[in-house]
Design a protein around this motif. Structure first.
Motif, PDB file in Angstrom:
ATOM      1  N   SER A 135     -15.875  46.314  25.439  1.00 34.31           N
ATOM      2  CA  SER A 135     -16.028  44.943  25.190  1.00 34.31           C
ATOM      3  C   SER A 135     -14.831  44.083  25.784  1.00 34.31           C
ATOM      4  O   SER A 135     -14.728  42.919  25.363  1.00 34.31           O
ATOM      5  CB  SER A 135     -16.234  44.727  23.609  1.00 34.31           C
ATOM      6  OG  SER A 135     -15.074  44.890  22.912  1.00 34.31           O
ATOM      7  N   ASP A 136     -13.616  44.677  26.132  1.00 36.49           N
ATOM      8  CA  ASP A 136     -12.397  43.901  26.722  1.00 36.49           C
ATOM      9  C   ASP A 136     -12.113  43.074  25.708  1.00 36.49           C
ATOM     10  O   ASP A 136     -11.998  41.774  25.888  1.00 36.49           O
ATOM     11  CB  ASP A 136     -12.954  43.214  28.057  1.00 36.49           C
ATOM     12  CG  ASP A 136     -13.431  43.992  29.096  1.00 36.49           C
ATOM     13  OD1 ASP A 136     -13.183  45.268  28.913  1.00 36.49           O
ATOM     14  OD2 ASP A 136     -13.696  43.673  30.252  1.00 36.49           O
ATOM     15  N   PRO A 137     -11.680  43.501  24.559  1.00 42.00           N
ATOM     16  CA  PRO A 137     -11.140  42.562  23.651  1.00 42.00           C
ATOM     17  C   PRO A 137      -9.909  41.581  23.733  1.00 42.00           C
ATOM     18  O   PRO A 137      -9.268  42.155  24.484  1.00 42.00           O
ATOM     19  CB  PRO A 137     -10.945  43.442  22.359  1.00 42.00           C
ATOM     20  CG  PRO A 137     -10.721  44.881  22.916  1.00 42.00           C
ATOM     21  CD  PRO A 137     -11.412  44.632  24.109  1.00 42.00           C
ATOM     22  N   VAL A 138      -9.938  40.523  23.000  1.00 43.37           N
ATOM     23  CA  VAL A 138      -8.931  39.373  23.425  1.00 43.37           C
ATOM     24  C   VAL A 138      -8.296  39.116  22.278  1.00 43.37           C
ATOM     25  O   VAL A 138      -8.843  39.040  21.014  1.00 43.37           O
ATOM     26  CB  VAL A 138      -9.614  38.421  24.097  1.00 43.37           C
ATOM     27  CG1 VAL A 138      -8.606  37.187  24.098  1.00 43.37           C
ATOM     28  CG2 VAL A 138     -10.296  38.581  25.454  1.00 43.37           C
ATOM     29  N   ILE A 139      -6.929  38.944  22.121  1.00 40.71           N
ATOM     30  CA  ILE A 139      -6.072  38.180  20.993  1.00 40.71           C
ATOM     31  C   ILE A 139      -5.456  36.929  21.696  1.00 40.71           C
ATOM     32  O   ILE A 139      -5.115  37.019  22.735  1.00 40.71           O
ATOM     33  CB  ILE A 139      -4.923  39.031  20.572  1.00 40.71           C
ATOM     34  CG1 ILE A 139      -5.623  40.073  19.620  1.00 40.71           C
ATOM     35  CG2 ILE A 139      -4.068  38.340  19.676  1.00 40.71           C
ATOM     36  CD1 ILE A 139      -4.720  41.241  19.121  1.00 40.71           C
ATOM     37  N   ALA A 140      -5.706  35.810  20.995  1.00 36.04           N
ATOM     38  CA  ALA A 140      -5.124  34.509  21.266  1.00 36.04           C
ATOM     39  C   ALA A 140      -3.810  34.356  20.687  1.00 36.04           C
ATOM     40  O   ALA A 140      -3.806  34.455  19.568  1.00 36.04           O
ATOM     41  CB  ALA A 140      -6.119  33.390  21.135  1.00 36.04           C
ATOM     42  N   VAL A 141      -2.680  34.192  21.355  1.00 37.35           N
ATOM     43  CA  VAL A 141      -1.231  34.168  20.888  1.00 37.35           C
ATOM     44  C   VAL A 141      -1.004  32.593  21.151  1.00 37.35           C
ATOM     45  O   VAL A 141      -1.149  32.087  22.370  1.00 37.35           O
ATOM     46  CB  VAL A 141      -0.231  35.093  21.582  1.00 37.35           C
ATOM     47  CG1 VAL A 141       0.976  34.842  20.822  1.00 37.35           C
ATOM     48  CG2 VAL A 141      -0.833  36.324  21.578  1.00 37.35           C
ATOM     49  N   MET A 142      -0.913  31.843  20.127  1.00 38.00           N
ATOM     50  CA  MET A 142      -0.591  30.474  20.156  1.00 38.00           C
ATOM     51  C   MET A 142       0.800  30.021  19.692  1.00 38.00           C
ATOM     52  O   MET A 142       1.291  30.491  18.809  1.00 38.00           O
ATOM     53  CB  MET A 142      -1.758  29.698  19.461  1.00 38.00           C
ATOM     54  CG  MET A 142      -3.358  30.001  19.941  1.00 38.00           C
ATOM     55  SD  MET A 142      -4.321  29.934  18.777  1.00 38.00           S
ATOM     56  CE  MET A 142      -4.345  31.399  17.943  1.00 38.00           C
TER      57      MET A 142
END
Ligand SMILES: Cc1cc2nc3c(=O)[nH]c(=O)nc-3n(C[C@H](O)[C@H](O)[C@H](O)COP(=O)(O)OP(=O)(O)OC[C@H]3O[C@@H](n4cnc5c(N)ncnc54)[C@H](O)[C@@H]3O)c2cc1C
Length: 433
Positions: free
Chosen positions: A253-260
């Motif tokens: 699923s090519d997971p993503v984390i958003a770092v903000m």
């Protein structure tokens, strides 16, 4: 008269199920070659509005566009004409040709053609947002090979200070699979939207058509060839519903984390996401800027428990960390479940650390992370296992052409690869017709 009223009485050459990048390309290529093509799409073909309301209807309804996993993470896809390309971030990446050659598939000719047909260029500077530019500057200062990414965007129709591509570009600036659907229709194909295929029809062990439901009525349509292009979740489900596979399919699923993180000297928040970034092939990690519309940012901040950041959207830089996850988990008839392995978590650990360094270098404070989420389901009907090198299943005349056939763990923007596979399959179908 309803355009679809007579489908039962027409003998089609090809039925394509699903109008995402894979399906739209097969439909277009076959229609251009003079084939009678029926394209069935369960979502709506209503024009894109670029609104949160329409995007949510496509991609946020639980069990339809959005799937909550046991670990609380989310997987999304869009149910609409054009599939997920209707709402994707339009980043173009050429297929890894050696990977496909290892599986007996040469995508180079298709890629050459596509470069003439679809925009795949970096944005001009005027369309690179201030946030993307700030992140790029910081990444380069740290010595990263951070470059503008190729985008499937008609730059002359795109406007700066706009965030609508994420909700579905209403200005025609973003290329989507709808462009190929329109071309297929111009060459005589018939599209029935809001037509949900329920199973493949078989005769003497061969695929001869499909059964579908439209406006509450069960219908059948028949063709020489059936191509399933329902996406990484839709196609394995259809194979199972047709009695053509046993057990639940696994997936990537090519997971993503958003770092903000917040900066004090930018007032932004309205720009094309993924304008620039870097791909670390060996590590299986991709980083890019990912400025999202306010409502989506606020959903991330709330989910991370950072209510103190809810009002900081216009000053928040976001770096996307995407990993190449291992194939695993399962797709059931009503659910999808995929959790991270120890190797996946190690990739996130490294990628998030790099993103934090970049944000700090960019002058950001109050840095925080979202939970992981994913938007690239695939690898669920693998080339070499679920389909052969011509994308045919073990059932004669039944093919699959979408992200589900991607043969190995992935971690890349898949759209251009799927367009190439669509062209590759159409060339094969024409040769054997
Ligand atoms: C938020 C987001 C951002 C993304 N950003 C990028 C990016 O920048 N670059 C990139 O390359 N990729 C990106 N992607 C991923 C890319 O859009 C998808 O990988 C791609 O659209 C998958 O194409 P597909 O042909 O496999 O199927 P899909 O796009 O999933 O389309 C399948 C279609 O089949 C239909 N369908 C399914 N089952 C049935 C059925 N039983 N009957 C009838 N119809 C059916 C579905 O409704 C859907 O419209 C992004 C995705 C998302 C969600």
């Amino acid at each position: 008269m309803d355009q679809g009223a007579a489908v039962e009485s027409v003998a089609y050459d090809v039925i394509v199920v699903g109008s995402g990048p894979g399906g739209a390309t097969v439909a277009r290529e076959m229609a251009r070659r003079g084939a009678r093509v029926l394209l069935l799409e369960q979502g709506s073909a209503a024009p894109l509005e670029g609104t949160l309301r329409q995007m949510a209807a496509m991609a946020a309804l639980p069990g339809r566009g959005a799937f909550l996993h046991r670990d609380g993470s989310l997987l999304v896809r869009a149910i609409a004409s054009g599939g997920s390309s209707a709402i994707n971030y339009a980043t173009a990446m050429a297929p890894p040709l050696p990977l496909f050659l290892r599986h007996g598939i040469d995508l180079a000719p298709a890629l050459r053609q596509l470069r003439e047909e679809v925009p795949m260029l970096p944005l001009p500077d005027r369309l690179v947002g201030t946030m993307a530019a700030r992140i790029m500057g910081a990444a380069r200062e740290l010595g990263h090979d951070w470059r503008k990414l190729d985008k499937m965007i008609y730059a002359d129709q795109c406007r700066s200070g706009c965030w609508r591509c994420t909700y579905g570009c209403p200005f025609g600036a973003k290329w989507t699979a709808r462009n190929f659907v329109d071309d297929a229709l111009a060459h005589g194909a018939l599209l029935l939207d809001q037509a949900r295929v329920t199973r493949v029809l078989l005769r003497d062990g061969r695929a001869v058509g499909v059964e579908f439901v439209r406006a509450g009525t069960v219908r059948q349509a028949y063709a020489d060839v059936v191509v399933l292009a329902g996406g990484g979740i839709g196609s394995p489900r259809l194979l199972r519903a047709s009695g053509l596979s046993s057990g639940a399919a696994a997936l990537f699923s090519d997971p993503v984390i958003a770092v903000m993180g917040t900066v004090d000297d930018i007032d932004g928040g309205k720009e094309v996401p993924m304008a620039a970034g870097m791909h670390l092939q060996g590590d299986g990690i991709t980083l890019a800027d990912m400025t999202l519309p306010k409502a989506m940012y606020q959903a991330f901040a709330a989910q991370a428990g950072r209510l103190d950041r809810l009002l900081a959207h216009r000053r928040t830089l976001t770096v996307m960390v995407k990993i190449r996850d291992q194939i695993g988990g399962s797709i059931g008839p009503l659910w999808v479940d995929k959790t991270l392995t120890a190797a996946d978590r190690a990739k996130f650990h490294l990628g998030v650390r790099m993103a934090r360094e970049i944000l700090t270098r960019a002058g950001a404070h109050h840095v925080f992370e979202s939970r992981h989420f994913a938007a690239h389901p695939g690898g669920s009907v693998l080339i070499g296992a679920g389909v052969d090198q011509h994308l045919q299943t073990s059932t004669e005349k039944l093919y699959v052409c979408d992200a589900s056939v991607i043969p190995e763990a992935w971690g890349l923007p898949p759209t251009v690869t799927l367009l190439c596979l669509g062209k590759y399959l159409a060339a094969h179908l024409s040769a054997v017709r």
